[in-house]
Structure formats: C-alpha cells, structure tokens
Write an enzyme that holds these catalytic residues in place. Structure first.
Site, PDB file in Angstrom:
ATOM      1  N   SER A 113       0.827  -1.160  -0.071  1.00  0.00           N
ATOM      2  CA  SER A 113       0.108  -0.171   0.105  1.00  0.00           C
ATOM      3  C   SER A 113       0.934   1.243   0.156  1.00  0.00           C
ATOM      4  O   SER A 113       1.758   1.379  -0.854  1.00  0.00           O
ATOM      5  CB  SER A 113      -0.894   0.114   1.003  1.00  0.00           C
ATOM      6  N   GLU A 203      -1.957  -3.036  -7.632  1.00  0.00           N
ATOM      7  CA  GLU A 203      -3.295  -3.311  -7.058  1.00  0.00           C
ATOM      8  C   GLU A 203      -3.709  -1.893  -6.417  1.00  0.00           C
ATOM      9  O   GLU A 203      -2.867  -0.930  -6.507  1.00  0.00           O
ATOM     10  CB  GLU A 203      -3.053  -4.390  -5.874  1.00  0.00           C
ATOM     11  N   HIS A 273      -5.111  -5.389  -1.516  1.00  0.00           N
ATOM     12  CA  HIS A 273      -5.739  -4.996  -0.140  1.00  0.00           C
ATOM     13  C   HIS A 273      -6.812  -6.050   0.345  1.00  0.00           C
ATOM     14  O   HIS A 273      -6.973  -6.179   1.646  1.00  0.00           O
ATOM     15  CB  HIS A 273      -6.689  -3.583  -0.226  1.00  0.00           C
TER      16      HIS A 273
END
Length: 299
Positions: A113, A203, A273
């Site tokens: 992330s 992602e 995630h």
C-alpha cells in the site's frame, strides 16, 4: 539497472524491528495477532518507541517517523523491518531520506500500500524488499499466503500465482509490485526508478473507476509504459462506481486503458488489499505468461 541485492535469508532468532512510517495505527487487535504470528516463527520482534503516536492521519510527525526508519535501518543487529500499516505518509519522509546503500549489510523491508514508495525507492538504491502484508493485515491472510511470506524471507522458493491471462505471450522481466495510486504519485519525481525491462504489478483499493482511468491515462501520457515488458494486475478492492452514476466497471477501465499496449497482461492475481495478499519480492526476475495467466517469481 544493475543486479538487485537480495537481503540474506531470515532465520529464527533474528531481530526484526516494527515501524509505522505512514498512517496512524488504529487496528490494534489485528496488529497484536500478526505480531504473534511472527513470534511463533521464532523471530525476535522489537516495536519502535511510541509506535502509536499520532499527528492527524499520520503516525507521528515526519521527524518521528523518519527516526523510526533510521533507527531500524542503521541497527546492525536488525535483519528486517516490518511496517505496521499503510495509509499515507511514507513519501513525506522520503523528501529528506537517503538509503545510503548498504551492499554489505542489506536488510528486509516488508509492507504494501503506502509502503510502495519506500519499496520502490529502496529498489532504486539497488536493494530488494518484499511487497507483503503489514502487521494490521497479516492475521487475516489464508494459511498459504502466510506460508508464502515466510518462505520468501527464509530464502525458499514459492509457487507461481494464477490469474486471468489476456493473451500476448510470455515475458521475463524485473518485478516491480506496488499500489497504483502511490506509484502514480511517484511519476515525475526523483523517487521513480528506471522502468526499463520491468513487469509492473499493480493493485489498489477504494478508487472509483474514473480515478483508476485517470491514473492509467497519466501513465500512458508519461511515456514510461513504452519501457515496460508486462503488467500483472492484482485486486482492485472496493473500486466499484457509486450506485446510480453512469460508469465503466473497473474491469472495463483496465481493459480499455491497458489492452492496446501490446504487452503481456495478467489480471485477477491474488495480491492486494483484500485477502489474499500474496507476497511478491521487489526487483527480482519474474516470468509473466499472459496465455496461461501465470506470474512466476524466479528468485
């Protein structure tokens, strides 16, 4: 770029430091559960002082978070750095940070992330990290995903990941996994590594289709995609359009913005995630088979 330096394999008893370089820690129960997983594998875990500090949405001031990173990075006894969570903030500390490449004593950096910025800048310095669950998400991973993470840091081989191939053949390149939003904000900055010969692995989470469209369009306009050999797409969690608003679906956006690039692409790979978030080493050789829908890490 020159050959990437892979940190030495971890072994039980090694000291690992936990830092919070990005968002403020909120998920304390999940954090503690994940700590127990690491400890159960025999590692000596040391949590940075005042890891629960807050400065608005950040886990403390830039100076505080940068000091956590510096303390862990320069500790000769520390063999790895585990990030507590993502959120936002790692790019702020990179304004004044230098990895001071330690080719003789590299150590693992683990996270995903917002940690993408740290992983990519470390890769630019010539050292591999691990795009992997953080300490607020590891406990939610399936057993095979947890095993994969510990296999990689211990130097063991891992199985290929299966996704959906878009066709276009097979390619080998340098794997560069990360969050699309964070990576997009590195475009045009000194933090962006050379993408020549890279397989991008993206992602994202909670981004409406039009925002994914806007980011991918920026990648196209930047010209850097001409260097990329392939693209691996993981989960795009909660990226649906709001109800009753005309929109392309996230799948349609990805197809529309990427399918004409003329490079192998595989989607629906199990990282991102939403669990599972399969660990992916940064900067290592990988093979992407867009006919069979397979991503295979070669380290």
């Amino acid at each position: 770029m020159s050959k990437i330096i892979l940190p030495p394999p971890l072994k039980p008893g090694d000291l690992l430091r936990v830092i919070a370089p990005s968002g403020a820690l909120r998920e304390f129960a999940a954090f503690e559960q994940s700590l127990e997983i690491w400890k159960a594998h025999g590692y000596n875990i040391q949590i940075s002082d005042n890891i629960d500090s807050r400065y608005g949405y950040l886990a403390g001031t830039d100076a505080h978070r940068c000091q956590q990173l510096a303390t862990a990075w320069h500790d000769s006894d520390c063999r790895g750095i585990i990030c507590a969570r993502g959120g936002f903030g790692s790019t702020r500390i990179l304004e004044s940070w230098s990895w001071e490449q330690k080719t003789a004593d590299p150590k693992w950096l683990l996270g995903f992330s917002d940690i993408t910025a740290l992983l990519w800048s470390l890769y630019k310095a010539g050292i591999s990290g691990l795009h992997s669950p953080v300490l607020t998400t590891l406990a939610n991973e399936p057993e095979w995903s947890i095993k994969r993470l510990f296999d990689i840091v211990a130097g063991r081989s891992v199985a290929p990941l299966q996704g959906k191939g878009w066709g276009g053949g097979k390619v080998t390149g340098v794997l560069l996994p990360g969050n699309l939003t964070v990576a997009t904000h590195l475009l045009g900055t000194p933090l962006l590594p050379d993408l020549d010969g890279v397989i991008l692995a993206f992602e994202d989470v909670a981004e409406a289709p039009y925002r994914i469209d806007r980011m991918l369009t920026q990648w196209r306009l930047s010209g850097v995609l001409s260097k990329v050999r392939g693209i691996a797409l993981g989960g795009f969690t909660d990226c649906d359009a709001p109800p009753n608003i005309p929109s392309l679906s996230i799948e349609e956006v990805l197809q529309d913005r990427l399918s004409d690039l003329g490079i192998p692409i595989v989607s629906d790979l199990p990282f991102g995630h939403d669990s599972p978030n399969a660990a992916l080493p940064v900067g290592v050789e990988a093979t992407l088979d867009a006919d069979e829908g397979i991503l295979n890490v070669c380290c």
